[in-house]
Design a protein around this motif. Structure first.
Motif, short mmCIF file in Angstrom:
data_model
loop_
_atom_site.label_atom_id
_atom_site.label_comp_id
_atom_site.label_asym_id
_atom_site.label_seq_id
_atom_site.Cartn_x
_atom_site.Cartn_y
_atom_site.Cartn_z
N ALA A 13 -39.06 188.25 -28.45
CA ALA A 13 -39.76 187.86 -27.06
C ALA A 13 -38.75 187.90 -25.97
CB ALA A 13 -40.43 186.58 -27.36
N ALA A 14 -39.23 188.50 -24.85
CA ALA A 14 -38.33 188.36 -23.72
C ALA A 14 -39.05 187.28 -22.95
CB ALA A 14 -38.40 189.82 -22.96
N MET A 15 -38.68 186.02 -23.29
CA MET A 15 -39.23 184.80 -22.62
C MET A 15 -38.57 184.79 -21.12
SD MET A 15 -38.98 182.34 -25.63
CE MET A 15 -39.63 180.89 -24.52
N ILE A 16 -39.43 184.71 -20.09
CA ILE A 16 -39.00 184.80 -18.68
C ILE A 16 -39.38 183.58 -18.11
CG2 ILE A 16 -39.15 186.05 -16.52
CD1 ILE A 16 -38.26 187.88 -18.66
N ASP A 17 -38.17 182.91 -17.45
CA ASP A 17 -38.51 181.52 -16.97
C ASP A 17 -38.85 181.66 -15.32
OD1 ASP A 17 -36.06 181.88 -15.37
OD2 ASP A 17 -35.06 180.02 -16.21
N PRO A 18 -39.25 180.78 -14.51
CA PRO A 18 -39.67 181.05 -13.37
C PRO A 18 -38.40 181.43 -12.49
CG PRO A 18 -40.45 178.69 -14.14
CD PRO A 18 -39.58 179.35 -15.19
N GLU A 19 -37.19 181.32 -12.63
CA GLU A 19 -36.29 181.85 -12.07
C GLU A 19 -35.85 183.45 -12.39
OE1 GLU A 19 -32.92 179.16 -12.22
OE2 GLU A 19 -34.30 177.41 -12.38
N GLY A 20 -36.90 183.94 -13.18
CA GLY A 20 -36.26 185.18 -13.72
C GLY A 20 -35.56 185.52 -14.87
N ARG A 21 -35.05 184.35 -15.34
CA ARG A 21 -34.08 184.55 -16.40
C ARG A 21 -34.75 184.84 -17.93
NH1 ARG A 21 -30.84 178.95 -15.88
NH2 ARG A 21 -33.02 178.51 -15.74
N VAL A 22 -34.05 185.34 -18.89
CA VAL A 22 -34.34 185.65 -20.19
C VAL A 22 -33.72 184.83 -20.95
CG1 VAL A 22 -34.58 187.62 -21.79
CG2 VAL A 22 -34.78 188.19 -19.31
N LEU A 23 -34.40 184.17 -22.05
CA LEU A 23 -33.75 183.41 -23.17
C LEU A 23 -33.38 184.38 -24.34
CD1 LEU A 23 -33.43 180.62 -24.05
CD2 LEU A 23 -35.27 180.87 -25.54
N VAL A 24 -31.94 184.17 -24.71
CA VAL A 24 -31.37 185.02 -25.69
C VAL A 24 -30.84 183.81 -26.60
CG1 VAL A 24 -30.93 187.37 -24.49
CG2 VAL A 24 -29.15 185.31 -24.47
N GLY A 47 -49.79 191.56 -43.71
CA GLY A 47 -51.04 190.84 -43.21
C GLY A 47 -51.12 190.46 -41.92
N GLU A 48 -49.88 190.51 -41.34
CA GLU A 48 -49.96 189.73 -39.97
C GLU A 48 -50.02 190.88 -39.00
OE1 GLU A 48 -47.11 185.86 -39.71
OE2 GLU A 48 -46.06 187.77 -39.91
N VAL A 49 -50.67 190.62 -37.65
CA VAL A 49 -50.50 191.69 -36.59
C VAL A 49 -49.32 191.03 -35.79
CG1 VAL A 49 -52.82 192.10 -36.78
CG2 VAL A 49 -52.03 190.12 -35.46
N PRO A 50 -48.51 191.92 -34.93
CA PRO A 50 -47.45 191.62 -34.63
C PRO A 50 -47.43 190.48 -33.49
CG PRO A 50 -47.80 193.94 -34.37
CD PRO A 50 -49.14 193.53 -34.91
N GLU A 51 -48.62 190.35 -33.02
CA GLU A 51 -48.76 189.21 -31.87
C GLU A 51 -48.59 187.90 -32.66
OE1 GLU A 51 -49.90 192.73 -29.88
OE2 GLU A 51 -50.54 191.90 -31.83
N THR A 52 -49.40 187.74 -33.67
CA THR A 52 -49.43 186.74 -34.51
C THR A 52 -48.08 186.44 -35.28
OG1 THR A 52 -51.74 186.97 -34.97
CG2 THR A 52 -50.79 185.47 -36.56
N ALA A 69 -52.50 185.68 -27.02
CA ALA A 69 -53.03 186.61 -25.81
C ALA A 69 -52.09 186.54 -24.33
CB ALA A 69 -54.18 185.81 -25.26
N ASP A 70 -51.06 185.54 -24.60
CA ASP A 70 -49.85 185.41 -23.44
C ASP A 70 -48.97 186.55 -23.91
OD1 ASP A 70 -51.39 183.72 -22.14
OD2 ASP A 70 -50.48 181.96 -23.20
N LEU A 71 -48.91 187.17 -24.80
CA LEU A 71 -47.97 187.98 -25.26
C LEU A 71 -48.19 189.57 -24.54
CD1 LEU A 71 -47.19 187.00 -28.91
CD2 LEU A 71 -45.92 186.28 -26.97
N LYS A 72 -47.26 190.05 -23.73
CA LYS A 72 -47.43 191.39 -23.10
C LYS A 72 -46.49 192.20 -23.72
CE LYS A 72 -50.35 189.33 -20.76
NZ LYS A 72 -51.67 188.97 -21.16
N PRO A 73 -46.90 193.52 -24.27
CA PRO A 73 -46.13 194.33 -24.97
C PRO A 73 -45.34 194.70 -23.64
CG PRO A 73 -48.44 194.94 -25.44
CD PRO A 73 -48.49 193.73 -24.56
N CYS A 74 -43.80 195.10 -23.99
CA CYS A 74 -43.13 195.54 -23.04
C CYS A 74 -42.33 196.88 -23.28
CB CYS A 74 -41.78 194.38 -22.82
SG CYS A 74 -40.68 194.78 -21.96
N ALA A 75 -41.73 197.02 -24.44
CA ALA A 75 -40.95 198.02 -24.85
C ALA A 75 -40.68 198.12 -26.42
CB ALA A 75 -39.53 197.96 -24.13
N PHE A 76 -40.01 199.03 -26.79
CA PHE A 76 -39.75 199.04 -28.35
C PHE A 76 -38.42 199.75 -28.72
CE2 PHE A 76 -41.49 203.26 -27.91
CZ PHE A 76 -41.19 203.90 -28.79
N ALA A 77 -37.77 199.38 -29.77
CA ALA A 77 -36.65 200.37 -30.04
C ALA A 77 -36.82 200.82 -31.44
CB ALA A 77 -35.34 199.38 -29.72
#
Length: 136
Positions: A13-24, A47-52, A69-77
Protein backbone atom coordinates in the motif's frame (compact mmCIF):
# COMPACT_ATOMS: atom_id res chain seq x y z
CA UNK A 1 10.73 -21.30 -16.88
CA UNK A 2 9.07 -20.52 -13.55
CA UNK A 3 6.51 -22.82 -12.03
CA UNK A 4 3.49 -21.39 -10.23
CA UNK A 5 5.14 -22.16 -6.88
CA UNK A 6 8.23 -20.14 -7.90
CA UNK A 7 6.18 -16.94 -8.25
CA UNK A 8 5.71 -14.93 -5.06
CA UNK A 9 2.72 -12.57 -5.28
CA UNK A 10 2.98 -9.66 -2.84
CA UNK A 11 0.73 -6.64 -2.33
CA UNK A 12 1.69 -3.28 -0.85
CA UNK A 13 0.00 0.00 0.00
CA UNK A 14 1.04 3.52 -0.82
CA UNK A 15 -1.00 5.11 1.93
CA UNK A 16 -1.37 8.83 1.16
CA UNK A 17 -2.27 11.27 3.95
CA UNK A 18 -4.02 14.65 3.39
CA UNK A 19 -0.61 16.36 3.13
CA UNK A 20 0.42 14.10 0.21
CA UNK A 21 2.88 12.06 2.27
CA UNK A 22 3.36 8.30 1.93
CA UNK A 23 3.66 5.87 4.86
CA UNK A 24 6.69 3.57 4.91
CA UNK A 25 7.82 1.10 7.54
CA UNK A 26 11.27 -0.17 8.50
CA UNK A 27 11.82 -3.93 8.34
CA UNK A 28 12.72 -5.33 11.78
CA UNK A 29 16.02 -6.93 12.78
CA UNK A 30 16.16 -10.67 12.19
CA UNK A 31 14.14 -10.53 8.96
CA UNK A 32 15.35 -10.54 5.35
CA UNK A 33 16.39 -7.02 4.30
CA UNK A 34 16.27 -5.80 7.92
CA UNK A 35 16.53 -2.04 8.32
CA UNK A 36 15.20 -1.21 4.85
CA UNK A 37 12.14 1.00 4.42
CA UNK A 38 9.19 -0.50 2.55
CA UNK A 39 5.55 0.03 1.73
CA UNK A 40 3.30 -1.90 4.16
CA UNK A 41 1.78 -5.10 2.83
CA UNK A 42 2.61 -8.76 2.42
CA UNK A 43 2.03 -12.05 0.67
CA UNK A 44 -1.19 -13.02 -1.07
CA UNK A 45 -2.29 -16.32 0.47
CA UNK A 46 -3.84 -19.20 -1.50
CA UNK A 47 -7.44 -18.43 -2.36
CA UNK A 48 -7.13 -14.67 -1.73
CA UNK A 49 -7.56 -11.92 -4.27
CA UNK A 50 -4.92 -9.18 -3.99
CA UNK A 51 -7.27 -6.53 -2.57
CA UNK A 52 -8.51 -8.83 0.20
CA UNK A 53 -4.94 -9.82 1.02
CA UNK A 54 -3.85 -6.19 1.28
CA UNK A 55 -6.76 -5.26 3.55
CA UNK A 56 -5.82 -8.23 5.79
CA UNK A 57 -2.13 -7.33 5.80
CA UNK A 58 -2.81 -3.68 6.70
CA UNK A 59 -4.96 -4.77 9.63
CA UNK A 60 -2.26 -7.21 10.82
CA UNK A 61 0.70 -4.85 10.30
CA UNK A 62 -0.78 -1.45 11.14
CA UNK A 63 -4.03 -2.13 13.02
CA UNK A 64 -6.11 -0.18 10.49
CA UNK A 65 -9.21 -1.11 8.53
CA UNK A 66 -9.31 -0.64 4.77
CA UNK A 67 -12.15 -1.46 2.40
CA UNK A 68 -11.07 -3.43 -0.66
CA UNK A 69 -13.09 -1.00 -2.81
CA UNK A 70 -10.85 1.88 -1.60
CA UNK A 71 -7.68 0.24 -2.94
CA UNK A 72 -6.68 1.71 -6.32
CA UNK A 73 -4.14 -0.17 -8.48
CA UNK A 74 -1.10 2.03 -8.96
CA UNK A 75 1.98 0.17 -10.24
CA UNK A 76 3.80 -3.14 -10.11
CA UNK A 77 7.36 -4.38 -9.89
CA UNK A 78 8.90 -7.66 -11.00
CA UNK A 79 12.11 -8.78 -9.30
CA UNK A 80 14.18 -11.94 -9.09
CA UNK A 81 14.49 -13.32 -5.57
CA UNK A 82 17.01 -16.14 -5.69
CA UNK A 83 15.23 -19.22 -7.05
CA UNK A 84 11.87 -17.45 -6.84
CA UNK A 85 10.42 -14.42 -8.59
CA UNK A 86 8.57 -11.59 -6.82
CA UNK A 87 5.63 -9.81 -8.38
CA UNK A 88 4.76 -6.77 -6.24
CA UNK A 89 1.41 -5.03 -6.78
CA UNK A 90 1.21 -1.50 -5.36
CA UNK A 91 -2.14 0.10 -4.52
CA UNK A 92 -2.93 3.71 -3.61
CA UNK A 93 -4.87 4.07 -0.36
CA UNK A 94 -6.31 7.40 0.72
CA UNK A 95 -9.06 6.19 3.07
CA UNK A 96 -8.73 3.98 6.16
CA UNK A 97 -10.08 3.72 9.69
CA UNK A 98 -7.77 3.96 12.67
CA UNK A 99 -4.30 5.34 13.20
CA UNK A 100 -1.41 3.25 11.80
CA UNK A 101 0.72 1.64 14.52
CA UNK A 102 3.92 -0.31 13.84
CA UNK A 103 2.87 -3.77 15.03
CA UNK A 104 5.59 -5.74 13.21
CA UNK A 105 7.95 -3.02 11.93
CA UNK A 106 10.70 -1.17 13.81
CA UNK A 107 9.30 2.23 12.85
CA UNK A 108 6.81 4.09 10.66
CA UNK A 109 7.54 7.29 8.78
CA UNK A 110 5.40 9.65 6.67
CA UNK A 111 7.45 11.11 3.79
CA UNK A 112 6.77 13.03 0.61
CA UNK A 113 7.20 10.81 -2.47
CA UNK A 114 10.35 12.67 -3.59
CA UNK A 115 11.97 11.90 -0.19
CA UNK A 116 11.56 8.15 -0.80
CA UNK A 117 14.62 8.26 -3.09
CA UNK A 118 16.82 9.04 -0.07
CA UNK A 119 15.65 5.96 1.87
CA UNK A 120 17.25 2.52 1.64
CA UNK A 121 14.48 0.34 0.20
CA UNK A 122 14.18 -3.26 -1.05
CA UNK A 123 15.00 -3.58 -4.78
CA UNK A 124 11.37 -4.28 -5.75
CA UNK A 125 10.14 -1.09 -4.04
CA UNK A 126 12.62 1.26 -5.73
CA UNK A 127 11.00 1.39 -9.22
CA UNK A 128 7.63 2.16 -7.61
CA UNK A 129 8.88 5.51 -6.31
CA UNK A 130 8.80 7.15 -9.76
CA UNK A 131 5.20 6.02 -10.27
CA UNK A 132 4.22 7.54 -6.94
CA UNK A 133 5.94 10.83 -7.75
CA UNK A 134 3.80 11.11 -10.89
CA UNK A 135 0.53 10.18 -9.16
CA UNK A 136 0.68 12.05 -5.86
Amino acid sequence: MLSKSDLLLVVAAAMIDPEGRVLVQRRPAGTPMAGLWEFPGGKVEAGEVPETALARELEEELGIAVEAADLKPCAFASEGLGARHLLLLLYLVRTWRGAPIAQHAEALQWVHPSALRALAMPPADVPLVAALERLV
